[in-house]
Design a protein around this motif. Structure first.
Motif, PDB file in Angstrom:
ATOM      1  N   THR A 133       0.842  -1.201   0.000  1.00 25.16           N
ATOM      2  CA  THR A 133       0.000   0.000   0.000  1.00 25.16           C
ATOM      3  C   THR A 133       0.873   1.245   0.000  1.00 25.16           C
ATOM      4  O   THR A 133       0.686   2.156   0.804  1.00 25.16           O
ATOM      5  N   ILE A 134       1.813   1.281  -0.921  1.00 22.50           N
ATOM      6  CA  ILE A 134       2.763   2.392  -0.972  1.00 22.50           C
ATOM      7  C   ILE A 134       2.543   3.281  -2.195  1.00 22.50           C
ATOM      8  O   ILE A 134       3.340   4.168  -2.474  1.00 22.50           O
ATOM      9  N   GLY A 135       1.448   3.052  -2.930  1.00 20.47           N
ATOM     10  CA  GLY A 135       1.232   3.801  -4.156  1.00 20.47           C
ATOM     11  C   GLY A 135       2.022   3.199  -5.305  1.00 20.47           C
ATOM     12  O   GLY A 135       2.711   2.187  -5.163  1.00 20.47           O
ATOM     13  N   ARG A 136       1.949   3.852  -6.448  1.00 19.03           N
ATOM     14  CA  ARG A 136       2.599   3.274  -7.632  1.00 19.03           C
ATOM     15  C   ARG A 136       4.089   3.596  -7.712  1.00 19.03           C
ATOM     16  O   ARG A 136       4.853   2.865  -8.331  1.00 19.03           O
ATOM     17  N   GLN A 137       4.515   4.685  -7.086  1.00 20.20           N
ATOM     18  CA  GLN A 137       5.934   5.032  -7.125  1.00 20.20           C
ATOM     19  C   GLN A 137       6.698   4.135  -6.151  1.00 20.20           C
ATOM     20  O   GLN A 137       6.348   4.027  -4.986  1.00 20.20           O
ATOM     21  N   GLY A 138       7.724   3.511  -6.624  1.00 20.74           N
ATOM     22  CA  GLY A 138       8.502   2.608  -5.783  1.00 20.74           C
ATOM     23  C   GLY A 138       8.020   1.175  -5.828  1.00 20.74           C
ATOM     24  O   GLY A 138       8.654   0.276  -5.263  1.00 20.74           O
ATOM     25  N   LEU A 139       6.890   0.941  -6.513  1.00 27.45           N
ATOM     26  CA  LEU A 139       6.326  -0.404  -6.562  1.00 27.45           C
ATOM     27  C   LEU A 139       7.253  -1.387  -7.270  1.00 27.45           C
ATOM     28  O   LEU A 139       7.322  -2.566  -6.917  1.00 27.45           O
ATOM     29  N   SER A 140       7.988  -0.891  -8.246  1.00 27.71           N
ATOM     30  CA  SER A 140       8.859  -1.776  -9.031  1.00 27.71           C
ATOM     31  C   SER A 140       9.947  -2.429  -8.183  1.00 27.71           C
ATOM     32  O   SER A 140      10.511  -3.456  -8.575  1.00 27.71           O
ATOM     33  N   ALA A 141      10.251  -1.864  -7.007  1.00 30.03           N
ATOM     34  CA  ALA A 141      11.278  -2.448  -6.141  1.00 30.03           C
ATOM     35  C   ALA A 141      10.888  -3.844  -5.662  1.00 30.03           C
ATOM     36  O   ALA A 141      11.751  -4.631  -5.257  1.00 30.03           O
ATOM     37  N   LEU A 150      -0.156  -8.411  -3.358  1.00 24.09           N
ATOM     38  CA  LEU A 150      -1.341  -7.665  -3.750  1.00 24.09           C
ATOM     39  C   LEU A 150      -0.986  -6.198  -3.616  1.00 24.09           C
ATOM     40  O   LEU A 150      -0.563  -5.754  -2.542  1.00 24.09           O
ATOM     41  N   ALA A 151      -1.115  -5.424  -4.683  1.00 18.70           N
ATOM     42  CA  ALA A 151      -0.759  -4.005  -4.662  1.00 18.70           C
ATOM     43  C   ALA A 151      -2.014  -3.162  -4.853  1.00 18.70           C
ATOM     44  O   ALA A 151      -2.809  -3.428  -5.759  1.00 18.70           O
ATOM     45  N   ARG A 152      -2.173  -2.144  -4.015  1.00 20.48           N
ATOM     46  CA  ARG A 152      -3.309  -1.230  -4.154  1.00 20.48           C
ATOM     47  C   ARG A 152      -2.788   0.167  -4.479  1.00 20.48           C
ATOM     48  O   ARG A 152      -1.948   0.705  -3.764  1.00 20.48           O
ATOM     49  N   CYS A 153      -3.313   0.746  -5.559  1.00 16.06           N
ATOM     50  CA  CYS A 153      -2.907   2.079  -5.997  1.00 16.06           C
ATOM     51  C   CYS A 153      -4.155   2.886  -6.360  1.00 16.06           C
ATOM     52  O   CYS A 153      -5.201   2.328  -6.695  1.00 16.06           O
ATOM     53  N   VAL A 154      -4.021   4.195  -6.331  1.00 16.24           N
ATOM     54  CA  VAL A 154      -5.097   5.061  -6.804  1.00 16.24           C
ATOM     55  C   VAL A 154      -5.094   5.101  -8.322  1.00 16.24           C
ATOM     56  O   VAL A 154      -6.138   4.994  -8.971  1.00 16.24           O
ATOM     57  N   GLU A 155      -3.922   5.270  -8.887  1.00 16.39           N
ATOM     58  CA  GLU A 155      -3.747   5.303 -10.340  1.00 16.39           C
ATOM     59  C   GLU A 155      -2.940   4.090 -10.789  1.00 16.39           C
ATOM     60  O   GLU A 155      -2.071   3.604 -10.053  1.00 16.39           O
ATOM     61  N   PRO A 156      -3.179   3.575 -11.993  1.00 17.75           N
ATOM     62  CA  PRO A 156      -2.429   2.404 -12.448  1.00 17.75           C
ATOM     63  C   PRO A 156      -0.952   2.728 -12.681  1.00 17.75           C
ATOM     64  O   PRO A 156      -0.631   3.774 -13.247  1.00 17.75           O
ATOM     65  N   LEU A 166      -3.270  -6.503  -8.842  1.00 18.01           N
ATOM     66  CA  LEU A 166      -3.405  -5.060  -8.706  1.00 18.01           C
ATOM     67  C   LEU A 166      -4.852  -4.672  -8.418  1.00 18.01           C
ATOM     68  O   LEU A 166      -5.780  -5.143  -9.082  1.00 18.01           O
ATOM     69  N   ILE A 167      -5.022  -3.786  -7.425  1.00 14.05           N
ATOM     70  CA  ILE A 167      -6.320  -3.201  -7.113  1.00 14.05           C
ATOM     71  C   ILE A 167      -6.204  -1.693  -7.264  1.00 14.05           C
ATOM     72  O   ILE A 167      -5.278  -1.079  -6.720  1.00 14.05           O
TER      73      ILE A 167
END
Length: 243
Positions: A133-141, A150-156, A166-167
Motif C-alpha cells: 500500500t505504498i502507491g505506484r511510485q517505488g512499486l517496481s522495487a 497484492l498491490a493497491r494504488c489510486v492510479e495504475p 493489482l487493485i
C-alpha cells in the motif's frame, strides 16, 4: 494577502476552505496533476509543475505571493525541497504542514525501513503474502522478491505490473473492508509508507486484529531550518499573524 498552497492532500483542501472564509486572504491551490479526477479544493486552482526551484521562484515573483504553505504529502520530498529553496530565494515566508504519523499499539509487529528497496529486501524474512500500500511510485522495487503480492494504488502504474495482483482504489477505507480484503487474500505482511492520517489508518487496525506484520517506510526528513506544524488550525494562526 496572497498565499500559494501546495496541496493534493485532505489537509490542503481543509486549508483552502478555511482561507476562503478569511477576509483579505487569497489562496491559490497548486496540484501536481499526477492523479486524474483529483478532489479539487475550493477557490483558485493551479495544476501542473513549476519547472523546479527556479520555475517556482519565478512564479512566486511574477504573482506577488506573500507566503507559501506546503501541505503536500509527507513523501513529496522533492516538491518540499523545491518550495523551501524557492521561498528562500524570493524571501517569502514558508510553513510546512505535516500531519502526525501513526503510532504503534500493543499487539503490533512493525518493522521500520528507510526505502521501498529496503522494504522489498526485508519481506521474504517477514511473510509470504504481501499487501503493498505504498502507491505506484517505488512499486517496481518489489518485482523480484519472490513473495506473492497484492498491490493497491489510486492510479495504475506504468507499465502495468504482471508480477502482482493489482487493485485500483482510493480511500478512505474502513476496518471491516480491510479485514475482508486481507482475509480473502491470506495476507501475512502489510507494507505501508508512514503517511499518517485517518483515511488509510484502517489497514493498521486490521493488521493488528489479524496478527499481520507491518513493514513501515519512514518519512523523508524535512529540510533543515524550516518551520513545520501538524494541524490546519496552526497554519491558519500562522497566516493570521502575518496579515
Amino acid at each position: 494577502m496572497k498565499i500559494l498552497l501546495l496541496g493534493g492532500t485532505g489537509e490542503a483542501r481543509s486549508l483552502a476552505a478555511a482561507f476562503a472564509a478569511e477576509p483579505g486572504v487569497h489562496v491559490v491551490s497548486s496540484l501536481a496533476g499526477r492523479i486524474t479526477d483529483a478532489r479539487l479544493p475550493v477557490g483558485e486552482v493551479r495544476q501542473g509543475g513549476f519547472g523546479g526551484t527556479e520555475g517556482l521562484a519565478a512564479w512566486l515573483r511574477d504573482n506577488s505571493v506573500d507566503a507559501v504553505v506546503d501541505a503536500t504529502h509527507p513523501f513529496a520530498a522533492t516538491m518540499t525541497e523545491h518550495a523551501v529553496e524557492a521561498a528562500r530565494e524570493v524571501d517569502v515566508p514558508l510553513l510546512i504542514l505535516r500531519r502526525p504519523g501513526w503510532t504503534s499499539a500493543p499487539g503490533d509487529e512493525w518493522h521500520w525501513v528507510d526505502t521501498a528497496s529496503e522494504a522489498a529486501g526485508l519481506l521474504p524474512a517477514v511473510g509470504s503474502r504481501a499487501f503493498l500500500t505504498i502507491g505506484r511510485q517505488g512499486l517496481s522495487a518489489f518485482a523480484r522478491i519472490g513473495v506473492w503480492a497484492l498491490a493497491r494504488c489510486v492510479e495504475p502504474p506504468e507499465p502495468i505490473p504482471t508480477w502482482c495482483e493489482l487493485i485500483l482504489d482510493r480511500g478512505p477505507y474502513d476496518v471491516d473492508g480491510e479485514l475482508e480484503l486481507m482475509r480473502q487474500h491470506q495476507i501475512d505482511v502489510l507494507v505501508t509508507k508512514h503517511s499518517g492520517g485517518a483515511q488509510t489508518a484502517a489497514k493498521l487496525i486490521a493488521a493488528r486484529e489479524l496478527g499481520v506484520s507491518v513493514v513501515v517506510i519512514r518519512r523523508p526528513p524535512l529540510p533543515a531550518g524550516v518551520e513545520a506544524v501538524e494541524s490546519v488550525d496552526r497554519v491558519v494562526e500562522w497566516v493570521k499573524a502575518r496579515r
